[in-house]
Design a protein around this motif. Structure first.
Motif, short mmCIF file in Angstrom:
data_model
loop_
_atom_site.label_atom_id
_atom_site.label_comp_id
_atom_site.label_asym_id
_atom_site.label_seq_id
_atom_site.Cartn_x
_atom_site.Cartn_y
_atom_site.Cartn_z
N CYS A 128 -2.68 -39.10 8.43
CA CYS A 128 -1.57 -39.20 8.56
C CYS A 128 -1.13 -38.83 9.10
N PRO A 129 -0.52 -38.48 10.78
CA PRO A 129 -0.02 -37.00 11.36
C PRO A 129 1.63 -36.81 11.24
N TRP A 130 1.93 -37.79 10.45
CA TRP A 130 3.47 -37.08 9.48
C TRP A 130 3.32 -36.18 8.44
N HIS A 131 3.27 -37.07 7.59
CA HIS A 131 2.98 -35.87 6.21
C HIS A 131 1.67 -36.34 5.00
N GLY A 132 0.32 -36.17 6.10
CA GLY A 132 -0.27 -35.94 5.47
C GLY A 132 -1.19 -36.45 4.51
N ALA A 133 -0.75 -37.70 4.37
CA ALA A 133 -1.53 -38.56 3.44
C ALA A 133 -3.02 -38.99 3.63
N CYS A 134 -3.73 -39.58 2.57
CA CYS A 134 -4.66 -40.42 3.15
C CYS A 134 -5.69 -40.95 2.81
N PHE A 135 -6.29 -41.72 3.75
CA PHE A 135 -6.98 -42.59 3.21
C PHE A 135 -8.58 -43.29 3.26
N ASN A 136 -9.01 -44.21 2.72
CA ASN A 136 -10.46 -43.86 3.18
C ASN A 136 -10.43 -45.16 3.77
N ILE A 137 -11.47 -44.87 4.70
CA ILE A 137 -11.72 -45.77 5.32
C ILE A 137 -12.12 -47.37 4.93
N SER A 138 -13.15 -47.01 3.67
CA SER A 138 -14.42 -47.70 2.90
C SER A 138 -13.30 -48.90 2.34
N THR A 139 -12.09 -48.20 1.64
CA THR A 139 -11.58 -49.02 0.72
C THR A 139 -10.24 -49.32 0.86
N GLY A 140 -9.38 -48.48 2.37
CA GLY A 140 -8.07 -48.22 2.00
C GLY A 140 -7.26 -47.38 0.76
N ASP A 141 -8.33 -46.69 -0.25
CA ASP A 141 -7.01 -46.47 -0.82
C ASP A 141 -6.46 -45.45 -0.88
#
Length: 598
Positions: A128-141
């Protein structure tokens, strides 16, 4: 849950630095950056899940009539490493092309709704560009914090060189997915004097620990206790929007805790921990036995120790009640804020439109100096002065004077007298660990709880997380540090839960934080303690800059304003284990960051 995609190989960072548009300003200022509570559907069954089963969770597409499918682009429209928002009629989807494969995900970060297309794609995840949360592109997790929820993952198919996305209408509108969780099947829940897991403190660390246990299939009793009178809430918002109400700040609705059998004891103060008998005693005499314990008590604000400190209308901010009271009393009156750190400056910024006058008193010569350095501090100070905030620097409060018991004047050591009806004190905090003094659980000289990378204390079965701990920071040579930030508390709560379940997880997240003042955001990643130089690119006057904090030859932290997604990009580089050299940022050539340069 979409096709079976192979594991993505590591990719370089390939994204142009996108400068923000005007629409970005709304970010932290909405009183509640959350979807409506109805987004949380009770799911998960009352039993243990095996990990294989959990991955093939209930199918997210109930019936064909609830689905929408559309051709969204030609296969050649996206390069590898590119992201694009595409419209499906019922909502947008983030389309990602990585290693020749297409993935479709929710397009907004569930934390505060940031557009992920402006984020950073790297190593099989989007940040995420704002606060840095990360999501796996294969699962969305969700793989790194802040926030609690994951993204929906949609089906992609390719026919005749066209890319089709199929999605449930409901998922498109919700824009967030709560992971499948086990429920509590412990017969004694809610009645007996013993629990399997006891969590002391219901901030981000405590809540994420409880949720992670349930996500991992743990179905025994969990008790979460807090000094607060509220269910877990978004505390960083308190100082950014002081009149936010508790229900607007809630991280999860009441029903959520009921659905997953997470018992919350509010206004519950632990007074002693007996590690030998695995038992805690509460202030009201109630005793509770546990088999695993998480200590996440957070910290308590420091107060002034000067003459007149007991005068009325002098506040620290720790709860929604504190924050609401300050706004109510400050309206149209003179306000003094003591301390020019994050909390003090956010409060000062928020009160400029409400109070008659706002003054800030600070020992250093510029705000944020120890954290952001002299030059950035000065630029921010100017922004505040342009908004009619008056600064009294390099001095402190020597006396609070009252009239009929209520605050009237703040007297400074410089012998200046400042008129004040309300005073907010933001001079730092101390760990709330007094109740552990005789427990046998180690505390350091400052009262912090030292833990290892697995968030374990010196006592087996006792873990600690959040603002009250010191832990080894992996990418700074395992230096023992205290990082009292919201994102870090989430990450530590997760690691503690994983290790309660013997998963041998280690904390490795890159610290990320943000502050919001006058509708502008400053983002920060890394750990800058002990920096000896600051290299600034861009324009400080215009508050459109990136500042790199260096120690010797290495970049140890970065801060930016109006320069997204650079902080998220640097966080990704640091998270990948690559050191950033001072000479790389001195030239002003950012190609090393976008993967185009050396």
């Amino acid at each position: 849950m979409g096709g079976c995609f192979s594991k993505p190989k590591p990719v370089e960072l390939k994204i142009e630095v996108v400068l923000p548009e005007k629409e970005r300003g709304k970010e932290e200022l909405s009183a509640s950056g959350k979807g409506s509570p109805r987004a949380y559907q009770g799911n998960g069954t009352a039993r243990h899940f095996h990990s294989e089963e959990r991955l093939s969770a209930p199918h997210p597409y109930p019936g064909a009539q609830d689905c929408v499918e559309a051709a969204v682009c030609h296969v050649k429209d996206l390069e590898n490493g590119q992201m694009r928002e595409v419209e499906l009629g019922w909502g947008k989807v983030l389309l990602v092309k990585d290693n020749g494969e297409f993935h479709a995900l929710g397009h907004k970060c569930p934390h505060y709704g940031a557009p992920l297309v402006k984020g950073v794609l790297s190593r099989g995840r989007v940040r995420c560009p704002w606060h840095g949360a990360c999501f796996n592109i294969s699962t969305g997790d969700l793989e790194d914090f802040p926030g609690l929820d994951s993204l929906h993952k949609f089906q992609v198919k390719i026919e005749k060189e066209k890319v089709y996305v199929r999605a449930s209408k409901q998922a498109l509108q919700l824009q967030r997915r709560t992971k499948v969780m086990a429920k509590c099947i412990s017969p004694s829940a809610g009645h007996s004097g013993s629990t399997n897991v006891l969590i002391v403190g219901a901030g981000a660390a405590g809540l994420v620990c409880a949720e992670t246990l349930r996500q991992e299939g743990f179905s025994d009793r969990i008790v979460l206790c807090t000094l607060d009178r509220h269910l877990p809430y978004d505390r960083p918002k308190l100082s950014k929007s002081l009149d936010a109400q508790p229900e607007q700040l809630a991280l999860r609705p009441k029903e959520f805790f009921r659905a997953y059998g997470i018992e919350v004891l509010t206004e519950a103060q632990v007074v002693t921990v007996d590690v030998r008998n695995k038992k805690v005693v509460f202030k009201d005499g109630f005793k509770l036995e546990y088999s695993k314990l998480l200590l996440a008590p957070g910290s308590s604000p420091k107060t002034l120790s000067c003459k007149g400190k007991e005068v009325e209308n002098v506040f620290t901010i720790r709860t929604p009640e504190d924050a609401n009271r300050v706004v109510r009393l400050a309206r149209g009156r003179n306000t003094v804020v003591v301390g020019a750190g994050f909390l003090g400056m956010e409060v000062a910024a928020y009160l400029t439109e409400k109070a008659h006058s706002v003054s800030v008193v600070e020992l250093e010569e510029t705000p944020f100096r120890r954290f952001l350095g002299e030059r950035v501090g000065r630029a921010l100070m100017k922004m505040f002065e342009n908004n009619r905030v008056k600064f009294y620097m390099q001095t402190e409060v020597s006396e609070l004077r009252a009239q009929e018991g209520k605050l009237k004047e703040v007297v400074l050591k410089s012998s200046k007298v400042v008129r004040a009806d309300v005073c907010v004190v933001g001079i730092g905090a101390v760990p709330s660990t007094g109740f552990l003094r005789q427990s046998g659980i180690s505390l350091d000289s400052r009262g912090f709880i030292p833990v290892n990378k697995m968030m374990q204390t010196n006592v087996p079965g006792v873990f600690a997380a959040g603002d009250a701990v010191t832990f080894p920071l992996a990418w700074r040579n395992n230096r023992k540090v205290n990082i009292p930030h919201w994102q870090m508390a989430h990450a530590q709560g997760r690691v503690a839960a994983q290790n309660m379940l013997a998963q041998e997880a280690e904390i490795s997240t890159v610290p990320y934080l943000w502050t919001a003042m006058f509708g502008k955001s400053l983002r920060y990643a890394g750990y800058g303690e002990g920096f000896d130089d600051v290299i600034i690119q861009g324009d400080l006057e215009e508050l459109k800059f990136v500042a790199f904090y260096t120690k010797g030859d290495e970049v140890i932290a970065v801060a930016s304003m109006n320069y997204d997604p650079i902080v998220s990009k640097v966080a990704e580089v640091l998270a990948s284990g690559r050191a950033i050299r001072k000479r790389e940022v001195e030239t002003g050539d950012m190609s090393w960051l976008t993967g185009k340069g050396s």
